[in-house]
Enzyme design. Structure first.
Site, PDB file in Angstrom:
ATOM      1  N   ALA A 204      85.867  -3.571 -68.032  1.00 30.59           N
ATOM      2  CA  ALA A 204      86.659  -3.635 -66.805  1.00 30.59           C
ATOM      3  C   ALA A 204      86.315  -2.446 -65.912  1.00 30.59           C
ATOM      4  O   ALA A 204      85.384  -1.697 -66.203  1.00 30.59           O
ATOM      5  CB  ALA A 204      88.151  -3.650 -67.150  1.00 30.59           C
ATOM      6  N   ASN A 205      87.048  -2.274 -64.832  1.00 32.07           N
ATOM      7  CA  ASN A 205      86.848  -1.119 -63.945  1.00 32.07           C
ATOM      8  C   ASN A 205      88.203  -0.640 -63.439  1.00 32.07           C
ATOM      9  O   ASN A 205      89.233  -1.219 -63.768  1.00 32.07           O
ATOM     10  CB  ASN A 205      85.903  -1.489 -62.795  1.00 32.07           C
ATOM     11  CG  ASN A 205      86.469  -2.580 -61.915  1.00 32.07           C
ATOM     12  OD1 ASN A 205      87.494  -2.403 -61.261  1.00 32.07           O
ATOM     13  ND2 ASN A 205      85.823  -3.742 -61.921  1.00 32.07           N
ATOM     14  N   ARG A 206      88.198   0.433 -62.650  1.00 36.94           N
ATOM     15  CA  ARG A 206      89.443   1.119 -62.287  1.00 36.94           C
ATOM     16  C   ARG A 206      90.134   0.560 -61.053  1.00 36.94           C
ATOM     17  O   ARG A 206      91.049   1.180 -60.532  1.00 36.94           O
ATOM     18  CB  ARG A 206      89.164   2.605 -62.051  1.00 36.94           C
ATOM     19  CG  ARG A 206      88.732   3.339 -63.280  1.00 36.94           C
ATOM     20  CD  ARG A 206      88.608   4.824 -62.996  1.00 36.94           C
ATOM     21  NE  ARG A 206      87.933   5.513 -64.077  1.00 36.94           N
ATOM     22  CZ  ARG A 206      88.510   5.810 -65.239  1.00 36.94           C
ATOM     23  NH1 ARG A 206      89.770   5.500 -65.454  1.00 36.94           N
ATOM     24  NH2 ARG A 206      87.830   6.415 -66.185  1.00 36.94           N
ATOM     25  N   SER A 207      89.719  -0.576 -60.549  1.00 29.52           N
ATOM     26  CA  SER A 207      90.380  -1.115 -59.357  1.00 29.52           C
ATOM     27  C   SER A 207      91.874  -1.350 -59.624  1.00 29.52           C
ATOM     28  O   SER A 207      92.249  -1.916 -60.646  1.00 29.52           O
ATOM     29  CB  SER A 207      89.727  -2.449 -58.974  1.00 29.52           C
ATOM     30  OG  SER A 207      90.503  -3.094 -57.992  1.00 29.52           O
TER      31      SER A 207
ATOM     32  N   ALA B 119      87.188  -5.926 -57.012  1.00 26.83           N
ATOM     33  CA  ALA B 119      86.090  -5.159 -57.606  1.00 26.83           C
ATOM     34  C   ALA B 119      85.542  -5.993 -58.763  1.00 26.83           C
ATOM     35  O   ALA B 119      85.907  -5.796 -59.924  1.00 26.83           O
ATOM     36  CB  ALA B 119      86.584  -3.805 -58.085  1.00 26.83           C
TER      37      ALA B 119
END
Ligand code: C5P
Length: 226
Positions: free
Chosen positions: A29-32, A95
């Protein structure tokens, strides 16, 4: 829908990160945070627009008056966006993970006894939702807006991205370390269209959303100008 300058219009907005499964319990995943995309969905709805929000996992509540569809992976996001068309407006603020594990293991990956090496996770490319819906065709929204999160040469990279993706507008922001954009409440953006660049002062993501929604309403009020 509430009456307003976007009454009778339909917008699809993407928001949040995507989760790309490794196995049944793990993902990339990512930090969005989804704050900007959710705020845009709410701001468009406040102008009378019918809004479909397609969002990855976030901590946010669904905006009031917005048809919110929850997905996890990029492929699910693309399918949900395509199912939501036709739309007059698409705003891709998600994102989306560029890559996903090539193989999603059917069972939880286990540590091997005896010091065997950890698994290699091979990645493959995800579909590009913004580029896909920007492609010419009968279901292309009249106005497609993308985002460009850049850490250097923000304007040059964003202009190139606008051309590469085939979208109409790009909202470019500087997410280099220390700007606090990712997960933060504030954003300083540049709006790039065919005519040039509008640099907006730093403001809250809510204010960016309101200003973008008004700009979209102006575009549909006077389609021969911007
Ligand atoms: O290529 P990049 O990820 O920097 O482009 C950002 C823009 O493209 C954003 O509008 C994002 O929502 C969109 N995008 C997408 N699908 C992808 C990757 C990015 O819609 N797979």
């Amino acid at each position: 829908d509430a009456p307003g300058p976007l009454s009778g219009r339909h917008a699809v907005v993407t928001s949040g990160p995507t989760h790309e499964p490794i196995d049944p319990v793990r993902y990339i995943a990512n930090r969005s945070s989804g704050k900007q995309g959710h705020a845009i969905a709410a701001a468009l709805a406040a102008l009378g627009c019918q809004v479909t929000l397609v969002t990855g996992p976030t901590r946010l509540t669904d905006p009031a008056g917005v048809d919110t569809i929850h997905i996890e992976s990029a492929r699910e996001m693309l399918a949900a966006v395509e199912a939501a068309l036709p739309a007059d407006i698409a705003v891709c603020a998600a994102a989306v993970a560029d890559w996903r594990p090539a193989i999603e293991a059917g069972q939880k990956l286990k540590k091997q006894p005896g010091g065997a090496l950890p698994p290699d996770i091979r990645l493959i490319e995800n579909p590009d939702i913004l580029r896909t819906i920007s492609a010419p065709g009968p279901s292309r929204p009249a106005l497609v807006v993308g985002f460009a999160a850049e850490t250097e040469q923000v304007l040059d990279h964003a202009r190139a991205k606008r051309a590469r993706k085939g979208c109409d507008w790009i909202v470019a922001n500087d997410v280099s370390t220390g700007t606090g954009t990712f997960g933060g409440d504030d954003n300083a953006v540049h709006l790039i269209d065919a005519d040039g660049t509008d640099s907006w002062p730093a403001m809250t993501k809510q204010a960016v959303a309101d200003r973008l929604a008004r700009r979209i309403a102006d575009h549909f009020a006077a389609p021969t100008t911007k």
